[in-house]
Scaffold this motif. Sequence first.
Motif, PDB file in Angstrom:
ATOM      1  N   ILE A 179      34.650  46.794  50.988  1.00 38.57           N
ATOM      2  CA  ILE A 179      33.969  45.582  51.299  1.00 38.57           C
ATOM      3  C   ILE A 179      33.100  45.317  50.246  1.00 38.57           C
ATOM      4  O   ILE A 179      33.060  44.012  50.003  1.00 38.57           O
ATOM      5  N   ILE A 180      32.775  46.028  49.350  1.00 41.04           N
ATOM      6  CA  ILE A 180      32.064  45.541  47.960  1.00 41.04           C
ATOM      7  C   ILE A 180      33.119  44.695  46.975  1.00 41.04           C
ATOM      8  O   ILE A 180      32.561  43.850  46.701  1.00 41.04           O
ATOM      9  N   ARG A 181      34.290  45.300  47.051  1.00 42.33           N
ATOM     10  CA  ARG A 181      35.220  44.422  46.241  1.00 42.33           C
ATOM     11  C   ARG A 181      35.444  43.208  47.020  1.00 42.33           C
ATOM     12  O   ARG A 181      35.627  42.121  46.272  1.00 42.33           O
ATOM     13  N   GLY A 182      35.615  42.976  48.154  1.00 39.51           N
ATOM     14  CA  GLY A 182      35.781  41.619  48.874  1.00 39.51           C
ATOM     15  C   GLY A 182      34.762  40.737  48.962  1.00 39.51           C
ATOM     16  O   GLY A 182      34.909  39.568  48.804  1.00 39.51           O
ATOM     17  N   GLU A 183      33.608  41.429  48.931  1.00 45.21           N
ATOM     18  CA  GLU A 183      32.446  40.519  49.103  1.00 45.21           C
ATOM     19  C   GLU A 183      31.785  40.088  47.620  1.00 45.21           C
ATOM     20  O   GLU A 183      31.056  39.101  47.635  1.00 45.21           O
ATOM     21  N   LEU A 184      31.903  40.938  46.813  1.00 43.42           N
ATOM     22  CA  LEU A 184      31.216  40.630  45.352  1.00 43.42           C
ATOM     23  C   LEU A 184      32.369  40.626  44.252  1.00 43.42           C
ATOM     24  O   LEU A 184      32.729  39.455  43.776  1.00 43.42           O
ATOM     25  N   ALA A 185      32.970  41.729  44.191  1.00 37.86           N
ATOM     26  CA  ALA A 185      33.792  41.826  42.894  1.00 37.86           C
ATOM     27  C   ALA A 185      35.059  40.786  42.813  1.00 37.86           C
ATOM     28  O   ALA A 185      35.227  40.106  42.078  1.00 37.86           O
ATOM     29  N   ASP A 186      35.588  40.706  44.144  1.00 39.54           N
ATOM     30  CA  ASP A 186      36.684  39.613  44.371  1.00 39.54           C
ATOM     31  C   ASP A 186      36.292  38.309  44.229  1.00 39.54           C
ATOM     32  O   ASP A 186      37.227  37.420  44.233  1.00 39.54           O
ATOM     33  N   GLN A 187      35.048  38.153  44.355  1.00 40.78           N
ATOM     34  CA  GLN A 187      34.581  36.476  44.480  1.00 40.78           C
ATOM     35  C   GLN A 187      33.578  36.340  43.315  1.00 40.78           C
ATOM     36  O   GLN A 187      33.294  35.611  43.205  1.00 40.78           O
ATOM     37  N   GLY A 188      34.219  37.089  42.055  1.00 37.03           N
ATOM     38  CA  GLY A 188      33.484  36.645  40.881  1.00 37.03           C
ATOM     39  C   GLY A 188      32.219  37.259  40.154  1.00 37.03           C
ATOM     40  O   GLY A 188      31.730  36.955  39.272  1.00 37.03           O
ATOM     41  N   THR A 189      31.580  38.163  41.440  1.00 35.23           N
ATOM     42  CA  THR A 189      30.387  38.500  41.060  1.00 35.23           C
ATOM     43  C   THR A 189      30.476  40.134  40.295  1.00 35.23           C
ATOM     44  O   THR A 189      31.308  41.032  40.800  1.00 35.23           O
ATOM     45  N   ALA A 190      29.975  40.047  39.086  1.00 31.82           N
ATOM     46  CA  ALA A 190      29.788  41.393  38.379  1.00 31.82           C
ATOM     47  C   ALA A 190      29.245  42.633  39.331  1.00 31.82           C
ATOM     48  O   ALA A 190      27.965  42.359  39.607  1.00 31.82           O
ATOM     49  N   VAL A 191      29.882  43.605  39.365  1.00 34.02           N
ATOM     50  CA  VAL A 191      29.276  44.687  40.008  1.00 34.02           C
ATOM     51  C   VAL A 191      29.381  46.046  39.212  1.00 34.02           C
ATOM     52  O   VAL A 191      30.348  46.412  38.784  1.00 34.02           O
ATOM     53  N   THR A 192      28.289  46.875  39.259  1.00 30.39           N
ATOM     54  CA  THR A 192      28.293  48.175  38.621  1.00 30.39           C
ATOM     55  C   THR A 192      27.768  48.943  39.691  1.00 30.39           C
ATOM     56  O   THR A 192      26.858  48.741  40.377  1.00 30.39           O
TER      57      THR A 192
END
Length: 104
Positions: free
Chosen positions: A83-96
């Motif tokens: 879910i985190i990948r789909g909503e953030l990381a794969d949408q171009g948002t840098a996530v740690t």
Amino acid sequence: MPFELGQVQFVAVEPDLWVANLIGQHEIQRKGVHTDLPPVRYEAIRTGLAQVRHFSREHHASVHMPRIGAGLAGGDWAVLEGIIRGELADQGTAVTVYDLPMRP
């Protein structure tokens, strides 16, 4: 407005630092009480993270978080990570994502 599942409250801590309070679980998991449905609500997490993504884009911000929903909320980290990948990381948002230290 009362908090509901999937809503996010953004609190400014400093001019360029916010805390996002995401409502992603219903109740808490009680010791000794077993149910088939853990407190985490995956769709609420998905909905809230979409709001976090929009906020982070508006503010040119990255997102930093612990492994949300996988501790006391009883969620499956593999599902939550997706879910985190789909909503953030794969949408171009840098996530740690941080692993918080265990309590003694």
